[in-house]
Design a protein around this motif. Structure first.
Motif, PDB file in Angstrom:
ATOM      1  N   VAL A  34      63.792  44.752  57.019  1.00  0.00           N
ATOM      2  CA  VAL A  34      63.729  44.192  58.380  1.00  0.00           C
ATOM      3  C   VAL A  34      64.765  43.091  58.564  1.00  0.00           C
ATOM      4  O   VAL A  34      65.424  42.987  59.609  1.00  0.00           O
ATOM      5  CB  VAL A  34      62.305  43.678  58.663  1.00  0.00           C
ATOM      6  CG1 VAL A  34      62.263  42.911  59.980  1.00  0.00           C
ATOM      7  CG2 VAL A  34      61.315  44.837  58.701  1.00  0.00           C
ATOM      8  N   SER A  35      64.951  42.254  57.554  1.00  0.00           N
ATOM      9  CA  SER A  35      65.951  41.178  57.647  1.00  0.00           C
ATOM     10  C   SER A  35      67.351  41.742  57.799  1.00  0.00           C
ATOM     11  O   SER A  35      68.152  41.269  58.613  1.00  0.00           O
ATOM     12  CB  SER A  35      65.861  40.285  56.407  1.00  0.00           C
ATOM     13  OG  SER A  35      64.557  39.750  56.262  1.00  0.00           O
ATOM     14  N   ALA A  37      68.126  44.670  59.054  1.00  0.00           N
ATOM     15  CA  ALA A  37      68.230  45.294  60.377  1.00  0.00           C
ATOM     16  C   ALA A  37      68.475  44.257  61.467  1.00  0.00           C
ATOM     17  O   ALA A  37      69.300  44.462  62.372  1.00  0.00           O
ATOM     18  CB  ALA A  37      66.959  46.095  60.670  1.00  0.00           C
ATOM     19  N   LEU A  38      67.767  43.125  61.413  1.00  0.00           N
ATOM     20  CA  LEU A  38      67.994  42.062  62.400  1.00  0.00           C
ATOM     21  C   LEU A  38      69.402  41.497  62.295  1.00  0.00           C
ATOM     22  O   LEU A  38      70.041  41.173  63.307  1.00  0.00           O
ATOM     23  CB  LEU A  38      66.956  40.954  62.218  1.00  0.00           C
ATOM     24  CG  LEU A  38      65.501  41.328  62.547  1.00  0.00           C
ATOM     25  CD1 LEU A  38      64.575  40.156  62.261  1.00  0.00           C
ATOM     26  CD2 LEU A  38      65.379  41.751  64.006  1.00  0.00           C
ATOM     27  N   LEU A  39      69.899  41.359  61.077  1.00  0.00           N
ATOM     28  CA  LEU A  39      71.265  40.867  60.892  1.00  0.00           C
ATOM     29  C   LEU A  39      72.279  41.827  61.498  1.00  0.00           C
ATOM     30  O   LEU A  39      73.224  41.410  62.187  1.00  0.00           O
ATOM     31  CB  LEU A  39      71.532  40.652  59.404  1.00  0.00           C
ATOM     32  CG  LEU A  39      72.954  40.190  59.043  1.00  0.00           C
ATOM     33  CD1 LEU A  39      73.250  38.837  59.688  1.00  0.00           C
ATOM     34  CD2 LEU A  39      73.120  40.110  57.525  1.00  0.00           C
ATOM     35  N   LEU A  41      71.727  43.922  63.954  1.00  0.00           N
ATOM     36  CA  LEU A  41      71.589  43.862  65.408  1.00  0.00           C
ATOM     37  C   LEU A  41      72.313  42.658  65.994  1.00  0.00           C
ATOM     38  O   LEU A  41      72.990  42.761  67.030  1.00  0.00           O
ATOM     39  CB  LEU A  41      70.104  43.819  65.782  1.00  0.00           C
ATOM     40  CG  LEU A  41      69.780  43.757  67.283  1.00  0.00           C
ATOM     41  CD1 LEU A  41      70.318  44.991  67.987  1.00  0.00           C
ATOM     42  CD2 LEU A  41      68.280  43.618  67.499  1.00  0.00           C
ATOM     43  N   ALA A  42      72.196  41.506  65.340  1.00  0.00           N
ATOM     44  CA  ALA A  42      72.893  40.309  65.821  1.00  0.00           C
ATOM     45  C   ALA A  42      74.404  40.493  65.759  1.00  0.00           C
ATOM     46  O   ALA A  42      75.137  40.097  66.678  1.00  0.00           O
ATOM     47  CB  ALA A  42      72.456  39.093  64.998  1.00  0.00           C
TER      48      ALA A  42
END
Length: 392
Positions: A34-35, A37-39, A41-42
């Motif tokens: 998840v970490s 994936a968020l990175l 996306l940003a």
């Protein structure tokens, strides 16, 4: 006595055992995924914003016959210098669509009056005799009529039009004098018999005078209802003797009494609307030589009326320069319905007496949208200035 010696490798192993979380490996790898994936996306959002900034082009605005003034800075403390040709171009580029269309309400009745001009003292005498056949608001209500009489002077644009070859002259009006008759209760055919006189400075101004008589129904708790009006230009009338006339009431019309250079600026992030009053052009006569002008601005957004603001009074001249900006905080975003109403008042030197010169409205509603408002929404964070007609 026994001495226990702990080696460094054993101490490091104990610290790692303490730091180990009591979660299975599946949960640990899920949190790590998840970490990541968020990175990603940003990073993708950042790259998209960089791409939009690099490929952004300026929008070309089709101004048509409007005069569009764009400012790089919001500082209006210094009036822009314009030549006579530029000022004439600005005045010719006014929108004729701002003249309000007459309402289709039924108007009935007539007004009888007399006009007389005394050449020696240069005095115009108007006598209101009687109104006949006035309409009722309802069957149970009988009107309480009174008449508001105005002497309007219109500037002569014929010579200017022939000289410059303009198709339609843009003539302005100014009010010389205003009177009110007494109110007659419960009558559809009231008798007045009141006389009003005005001293004219020059006989040459007589052809440009228009006598405007508005018949109104008095309302104690609301606005007075206009039952109709009569306009009589004095250009082709022979008033050497008292001339009695009877004219049918017509639908009220608006008169252009000035021009306003208005600036609008929309700040979407702060949800603010900046209204800049730059210039006001009116006719300069002997009656308003020692007067001052100020404006009262009201913003209504999504059926919510904001607090009104006033500009400071400035001494009146042919082109009165204000260069004042007022800010309004919008309650909702985006504004579905927003109107900016500007009322210009004339006051004397003592600032105790005032009268309304004219009004104008800019904005959008459910049915239409003003051209000035459209240009402002296309160019956010940038002031857009246009000339507007001031009507009365």
């Amino acid at each position: 006595m026994a001495v226990i010696i702990e080696y460094p490798d054993v101490m490091a192993a104990r610290q790692l055992a303490v730091l180990n979380l009591p979660f299975p490996d599946l949960v640990k790898y899920s949190i790590l995924g998840v970490s990541v994936a968020l990175l990603l996306l940003a990073v993708a959002i950042l790259l998209w914003q960089i791409f939009r900034c690099c490929t952004r082009t300026d929008v070309t605005q089709d101004t048509g016959d409007y005069y569009l003034a764009s400012y790089t800075t919001p500082n209006f403390l210094v009036a822009p210098r314009t030549t006579d040709a530029g000022a004439d171009h600005e005045r010719r580029s006014l929108s004729t669509m701002e003249l309000e269309e007459p309402s289709e309400e039924k108007v009935s009745g007539s007004l009888r009056f007399t006009l007389f001009y005394e050449p020696l003292p240069s005095r115009l005498v108007v006598t209101i005799l009687q109104a006949e056949g006035l309409q009722r608001r309802s069957q149970a209500h009988r009107p309480h009529p009174f008449i508001r009489l105005r002497l309007m002077w219109q500037e002569n644009q014929e010579a200017k039009r022939l000289k410059k070859g303009e198709g339609v002259p843009h003539a302005l009006c100014t009010m010389l004098q205003e009177w009110h008759t007494r109110m007659v209760r419960d009558s559809c055919s009231p008798m007045f018999g009141e006389q009003f006189s005005c001293d004219l400075l020059r006989q040459e101004d007589l052809p440009g005078i228009i006598v405007r008589m508005e018949v109104k129904d008095f309302d104690e708790f609301s606005r007075h209802m206009v039952l109709g009006e009569v306009r009589v230009p004095l250009r082709h009338l022979n008033m050497c003797y008292p001339l009695e006339l009877q004219e049918h009431l017509q639908t009220p019309q608006k008169d252009p009494v000035g021009e306003v250079l208005l600036s609008l600026k929309f700040l979407p992030t702060a949800q603010r609307l900046e209204v800049g009053l730059l210039k006001i052009r009116t006719l300069q006569t002997a009656t308003n030589a020692d007067t001052a002008l100020y404006a009262r601005i009201i913003v209504q957004c999504n059926q919510c009326k904001l607090r009104h603001q006033k500009t400071t009074a400035v001494r009146q001249c042919q082109v009165t320069v204000f260069n004042q900006v007022l800010m309004f905080s919008l309650p909702e975003f985006p504004p579905q319905e927003c109107n900016v109403a500007i009322s210009v008042y004339e006051t004397d030197a003592t600032r105790k007496h005032k009268h309304l010169v004219g009004q104008l409205t800019v904005g959008k509603d459910k049915r239409s949208e003003n051209h000035h408002w459209t240009l402002m929404m296309r160019s956010v964070r940038q002031p857009i200035a246009l000339w507007h007609q001031l009507l009365t």
